[in-house]
Design an enzyme around this catalytic site. Structure first.
Site, mmCIF file in Angstrom:
data_model
loop_
_atom_site.group_PDB
_atom_site.id
_atom_site.type_symbol
_atom_site.label_atom_id
_atom_site.label_comp_id
_atom_site.label_asym_id
_atom_site.label_seq_id
_atom_site.Cartn_x
_atom_site.Cartn_y
_atom_site.Cartn_z
ATOM 1 N N ASP A 48 -23.257 -8.685 19.483
ATOM 2 C CA ASP A 48 -23.565 -9.104 20.850
ATOM 3 C C ASP A 48 -23.280 -10.602 21.009
ATOM 4 O O ASP A 48 -23.392 -11.153 22.106
ATOM 5 C CB ASP A 48 -24.996 -8.728 21.265
ATOM 6 C CG ASP A 48 -26.052 -9.431 20.434
ATOM 7 O OD1 ASP A 48 -25.707 -10.083 19.435
ATOM 8 O OD2 ASP A 48 -27.251 -9.312 20.791
ATOM 9 N N SER A 49 -22.865 -11.255 19.898
ATOM 10 C CA SER A 49 -22.358 -12.628 19.994
ATOM 11 C C SER A 49 -21.157 -12.690 20.931
ATOM 12 O O SER A 49 -20.761 -13.775 21.352
ATOM 13 C CB SER A 49 -21.976 -13.161 18.608
ATOM 14 O OG SER A 49 -21.118 -12.260 17.935
ATOM 15 N N ASP A 87 -23.532 -3.522 17.604
ATOM 16 C CA ASP A 87 -24.740 -4.349 17.632
ATOM 17 C C ASP A 87 -25.560 -4.000 18.869
ATOM 18 O O ASP A 87 -25.059 -4.111 19.996
ATOM 19 C CB ASP A 87 -24.282 -5.814 17.690
ATOM 20 C CG ASP A 87 -25.325 -6.769 17.187
ATOM 21 O OD1 ASP A 87 -26.298 -6.322 16.556
ATOM 22 O OD2 ASP A 87 -25.153 -7.979 17.410
ATOM 23 N N LYS A 117 -26.497 -1.849 14.395
ATOM 24 C CA LYS A 117 -27.339 -2.895 13.829
ATOM 25 C C LYS A 117 -28.358 -3.326 14.877
ATOM 26 O O LYS A 117 -28.025 -3.393 16.070
ATOM 27 C CB LYS A 117 -26.491 -4.100 13.401
ATOM 28 C CG LYS A 117 -27.306 -5.305 12.972
ATOM 29 C CD LYS A 117 -26.447 -6.435 12.462
ATOM 30 C CE LYS A 117 -26.002 -7.417 13.509
ATOM 31 N NZ LYS A 117 -27.051 -8.056 14.310
ATOM 32 N N GLU A 119 -31.934 -6.150 15.388
ATOM 33 C CA GLU A 119 -32.623 -7.310 14.826
ATOM 34 C C GLU A 119 -34.113 -7.036 14.687
ATOM 35 O O GLU A 119 -34.683 -6.276 15.477
ATOM 36 C CB GLU A 119 -32.419 -8.524 15.742
ATOM 37 C CG GLU A 119 -30.961 -8.925 15.895
ATOM 38 C CD GLU A 119 -30.763 -10.157 16.782
ATOM 39 O OE1 GLU A 119 -31.762 -10.798 17.176
ATOM 40 O OE2 GLU A 119 -29.594 -10.463 17.073
ATOM 41 N N GLU A 186 -29.255 -13.589 7.822
ATOM 42 C CA GLU A 186 -28.538 -14.697 8.454
ATOM 43 C C GLU A 186 -29.313 -15.992 8.240
ATOM 44 O O GLU A 186 -30.495 -16.092 8.600
ATOM 45 C CB GLU A 186 -28.371 -14.419 9.964
ATOM 46 C CG GLU A 186 -27.654 -15.556 10.665
ATOM 47 C CD GLU A 186 -27.274 -15.249 12.112
ATOM 48 O OE1 GLU A 186 -27.423 -14.089 12.549
ATOM 49 O OE2 GLU A 186 -26.824 -16.191 12.803
HETATM 50 O O1 KIV Z 1 -23.940 -10.674 17.313
HETATM 51 C C1 KIV Z 1 -23.512 -11.022 16.218
HETATM 52 O O2 KIV Z 1 -22.331 -11.299 16.006
HETATM 53 C C2 KIV Z 1 -24.468 -11.077 15.149
HETATM 54 C C3 KIV Z 1 -24.143 -12.085 14.111
HETATM 55 C C4 KIV Z 1 -24.732 -13.384 14.485
HETATM 56 C C5 KIV Z 1 -24.546 -11.650 12.816
HETATM 57 O O3 KIV Z 1 -25.469 -10.439 15.158
#
Ligand code: KIV
Length: 284
Positions: A48-49, A87, A117, A119, A186
């Site tokens: 989600d970056s 993500d 993934k 968090e 991270e």
């Molecule tokens: O969104 C993303 O790219 C991530 C990275 C910061 C690991 O979660």
């Protein structure tokens, strides 16, 4: 294009067993996905970056499931052989186990992912368990978790103090016990990452700025090639300055348009003389 066999979960766990490091990169678009697959990258994270690197937001929080779907589908089309991880964006899993399973399912059915993934630590154990019970491989993410950057007090190393480090170690075990196939650490200190890796029994521990002792490494693609203009995290290694190359090319393009050295005959198309004569007659 070289033939490459699909990277499966089985292959990744074999690598882990054989102590072969796993390579993981972020990716958000079709042409980059193609190149990463060609280069032999094991896993891709459509992070989600992308909210920051591709959409220009100041954080990852505004990213929606629909944003994630569009980019993840493009990446899958470009990289059919990598192990693809989607993500889960902010508020796609925090509200409830039910929302977590439903949105994780979208990554699998609409975008062709191999895993998702999310968090968070022990408090996300029920989300991870629900997703895994639905047949979807799940990765955890501990340490600096960008969706909680405000609560964490900014983009800073997590687990520098012994008590905070102990909590990350406990969270990693809780996620593993909930069924997570892997955990991204991270910006966690290297020796804390080493302890977590040694304690992991059936869980891939991956490092982003957390040292060499994990089962593999993740980098943000845009940081590797100078493609994110706002900042470069200290942990990121620059493998080439594509941003500079592109900027030089763009500046040259503007100059050549202005001084009329672009276009040259090879950059445009011509009509045959006889057709042109006939055209002029018609116009007359
Ligand atoms: O969104 C993303 O790219 C991530 C990275 C910061 C690991 O979660």
């Amino acid at each position: 294009m070289t033939e490459r066999k699909k990277v499966t979960l089985l292959k990744l766990f074999k690598k882990m067993e054989n102590n072969e490091p796993i390579s993981w990169l972020t990716c958000y678009d079709y042409p980059t996905a193609y190149l990463q697959d060609e280069a032999g990258v094991d896993m891709i994270l459509v992070g989600d970056s992308l909210g920051m690197t591709m959409l220009g937001y100041d954080s990852t929080l505004p990213v929606t499931m629909d944003d994630m779907m569009r980019h993840t589908q493009a990446v899958r089309r470009g990289a059919p052989n990598v192990f693809l991880i989607g993500d889960m964006p902010y508020m796609s899993y925090q509200p409830s186990v039910e929302s977590a399973i439903r949105n994780a399912g979208r990554f699998m059915s609409e975008a062709g992912c191999d895993a998702i993934k999310l968090e968070g630590g022990a408090e996300m154990g029920d989300r991870v368990r629900g997703i895994v019970d639905a047949g979807i491989p799940a990765f955890g993410h501990l340490g600096l978790t960008p969706q909680s950057v405000s609560a964490l007090g900014g983009f800073r190393v997590q687990g520098k103090g012994a008590l905070q480090a102990k909590k990350i170690i406990d969270d990693a075990k809780a996620l593993e016990n909930a069924g997570a196939i892997g955990i991204l650490l991270e910006m966690v200190p290297d020796r804390v990452c080493k302890i977590i890796t040694e304690l992991a029994e059936n869980c891939m521990i991956m490092s982003l700025g957390s040292g060499p002792d994990a089962h593999g490494q993740l980098l943000i693609y845009h940081d590797m090639f100078g493609l994110y203009p706002k900042f470069k995290p200290r942990m990121a290694k620059v493998f080439g300055n594509a941003g500079e190359v592109i900027l030089n090319g763009l500046t040259q393009y503007v100059n050549e348009v202005v001084d009329r050295t672009f276009p040259q005959p090879e950059n445009y198309f011509q009509i045959k003389d006889e057709e042109y004569e006939e055209l002029l007659e018609i116009l007359d």
